[in-house]
Design a protein around this motif. Structure first.
Motif, PDB file in Angstrom:
ATOM      1  N   ILE A 275       0.833  -1.209   0.000  1.00 53.01           N
ATOM      2  CA  ILE A 275       0.000   0.000   0.000  1.00 53.01           C
ATOM      3  C   ILE A 275       0.865   1.255   0.000  1.00 53.01           C
ATOM      4  O   ILE A 275       0.648   2.180  -0.768  1.00 53.01           O
ATOM      5  CB  ILE A 275      -0.948   0.030   1.231  1.00 53.01           C
ATOM      6  CG1 ILE A 275      -1.953  -1.113   1.155  1.00 53.01           C
ATOM      7  CG2 ILE A 275      -1.672   1.360   1.333  1.00 53.01           C
ATOM      8  CD1 ILE A 275      -2.774  -1.284   2.428  1.00 53.01           C
TER       9      ILE A 275
ATOM     10  N   GLU B 190      -7.474   1.278   4.304  1.00 51.37           N
ATOM     11  CA  GLU B 190      -7.897   0.031   4.958  1.00 51.37           C
ATOM     12  C   GLU B 190      -8.489   0.377   6.314  1.00 51.37           C
ATOM     13  O   GLU B 190      -8.373   1.504   6.768  1.00 51.37           O
ATOM     14  CB  GLU B 190      -6.735  -0.967   5.066  1.00 51.37           C
ATOM     15  CG  GLU B 190      -5.523  -0.491   5.845  1.00 51.37           C
ATOM     16  CD  GLU B 190      -5.600  -0.836   7.320  1.00 51.37           C
ATOM     17  OE1 GLU B 190      -6.328  -1.764   7.696  1.00 51.37           O
ATOM     18  OE2 GLU B 190      -4.934  -0.166   8.108  1.00 51.37           O
TER      19      GLU B 190
ATOM     20  N   THR C 149      -8.347  -1.467   9.609  1.00 53.04           N
ATOM     21  CA  THR C 149      -7.820  -1.846  10.919  1.00 53.04           C
ATOM     22  C   THR C 149      -7.059  -0.717  11.607  1.00 53.04           C
ATOM     23  O   THR C 149      -7.283  -0.441  12.793  1.00 53.04           O
ATOM     24  CB  THR C 149      -6.931  -3.101  10.800  1.00 53.04           C
ATOM     25  OG1 THR C 149      -7.739  -4.183  10.333  1.00 53.04           O
ATOM     26  CG2 THR C 149      -6.327  -3.481  12.133  1.00 53.04           C
TER      27      THR C 149
ATOM     28  N   MET D 148     -13.268   2.570   1.383  1.00 54.11           N
ATOM     29  CA  MET D 148     -11.806   2.651   1.421  1.00 54.11           C
ATOM     30  C   MET D 148     -11.342   3.131   0.050  1.00 54.11           C
ATOM     31  O   MET D 148     -12.057   2.993  -0.952  1.00 54.11           O
ATOM     32  CB  MET D 148     -11.186   1.277   1.709  1.00 54.11           C
ATOM     33  CG  MET D 148     -11.707   0.578   2.944  1.00 54.11           C
ATOM     34  SD  MET D 148     -11.264   1.433   4.447  1.00 54.11           S
ATOM     35  CE  MET D 148     -12.370   0.641   5.601  1.00 54.11           C
TER      36      MET D 148
ATOM     37  N   ARG E  45      -7.946   3.265  -2.728  1.00 48.10           N
ATOM     38  CA  ARG E  45      -6.597   2.852  -3.152  1.00 48.10           C
ATOM     39  C   ARG E  45      -6.281   3.537  -4.466  1.00 48.10           C
ATOM     40  O   ARG E  45      -7.077   3.495  -5.403  1.00 48.10           O
ATOM     41  CB  ARG E  45      -6.516   1.333  -3.355  1.00 48.10           C
ATOM     42  CG  ARG E  45      -6.754   0.504  -2.111  1.00 48.10           C
ATOM     43  CD  ARG E  45      -5.491   0.374  -1.268  1.00 48.10           C
ATOM     44  NE  ARG E  45      -5.727  -0.345  -0.042  1.00 48.10           N
ATOM     45  CZ  ARG E  45      -5.580  -1.654   0.106  1.00 48.10           C
ATOM     46  NH1 ARG E  45      -5.219  -2.401  -0.905  1.00 48.10           N
ATOM     47  NH2 ARG E  45      -5.800  -2.222   1.271  1.00 48.10           N
TER      48      ARG E  45
ATOM     49  N   GLN F  45     -15.379  -1.872   2.444  1.00 47.62           N
ATOM     50  CA  GLN F  45     -14.739  -2.963   3.180  1.00 47.62           C
ATOM     51  C   GLN F  45     -15.427  -3.073   4.531  1.00 47.62           C
ATOM     52  O   GLN F  45     -15.858  -2.074   5.097  1.00 47.62           O
ATOM     53  CB  GLN F  45     -13.263  -2.628   3.370  1.00 47.62           C
ATOM     54  CG  GLN F  45     -12.468  -3.653   4.154  1.00 47.62           C
ATOM     55  CD  GLN F  45     -11.000  -3.242   4.239  1.00 47.62           C
ATOM     56  OE1 GLN F  45     -10.409  -2.772   3.289  1.00 47.62           O
ATOM     57  NE2 GLN F  45     -10.429  -3.399   5.411  1.00 47.62           N
TER      58      GLN F  45
END
Length: 190
Positions: A61, A83, A85, A112, A114, A128
């Protein structure tokens, strides 16, 4: 005119897409709540350093610059959340959730982002979901997370599932096809 088109990999969602996504999210939330997880929502924009620290500067990432970066005018690099978490862990620390009774179960269902080349099945903006358990690093907690996932897939009507069975001597993978179980080879843990 480019200002009348969506950014590549960031689609507008409407009609049947919204119906499908809403059903998936509703099912997800029902399962998580049934397992006593509480919902958490984190900001879309976070400090980039949060992800460098949590997933590592050498991660795919960060290394391949797959984050959408923003400058906050004070020299701090920000990014759109890639992401779930790391922001949940940040919120756990920032808001003193370690003072809450353990184990603490949290879930998120969030968009999310990217910065990668869009391709079949991979978009720059995607949704997600995930669960986090704080204060319980037992094998039972790991098994619970697997059970949550399997329950979710089963509730969606997905017929072919992979089930992992963990033992002291190894892990056995089984594929469940319409209620029938076939066992794969045992994988040794050393």
């Amino acid at each position: 005119m480019s200002d009348l088109k969506t950014i590549r990999g960031m689609p507008d969602l409407y009609g049947k897409d919204i119906e499908a996504i809403s059903m998936i999210e509703k099912t997800c939330k029902e399962v998580f709540l049934a397992f006593n997880y509480s919902e958490i929502r984190t900001p879309l924009i976070e400090y980039k350093s949060l992800f460098e620290r949590s997933v590592g500067e050498s991660s795919e990432i960060i290394q391949q610059k797959e984050v959408f970066e923003l400058d906050d005018r004070k020299g701090e690099m920000l990014c759109l959340r890639p992401e779930g978490t790391a922001p949940v862990c940040r919120a756990f620390v920032e808001h003193g959730m370690h003072n809450l009774p353990y184990p603490l179960r949290l879930f998120y269902i969030e968009p999310m982002f990217r910065h990668e080349r869009p391709q079949s099945g991979r978009m720059r903006q995607h949704h997600q979901f995930g669960v986090e358990i704080f204060g319980d690093n037992s094998p039972e907690a790991d098994a619970e997370i697997i059970l949550v996932g399997l329950t979710y897939l089963k509730k969606l009507g997905i017929k072919n599932l992979v089930r992992l069975l963990a033992f002291k001597s190894g892990v056995r993978a089984e594929i469940i096809k319409s209620g029938e179980i076939s066992t794969f080879d045992k994988i040794n843990i050393s």
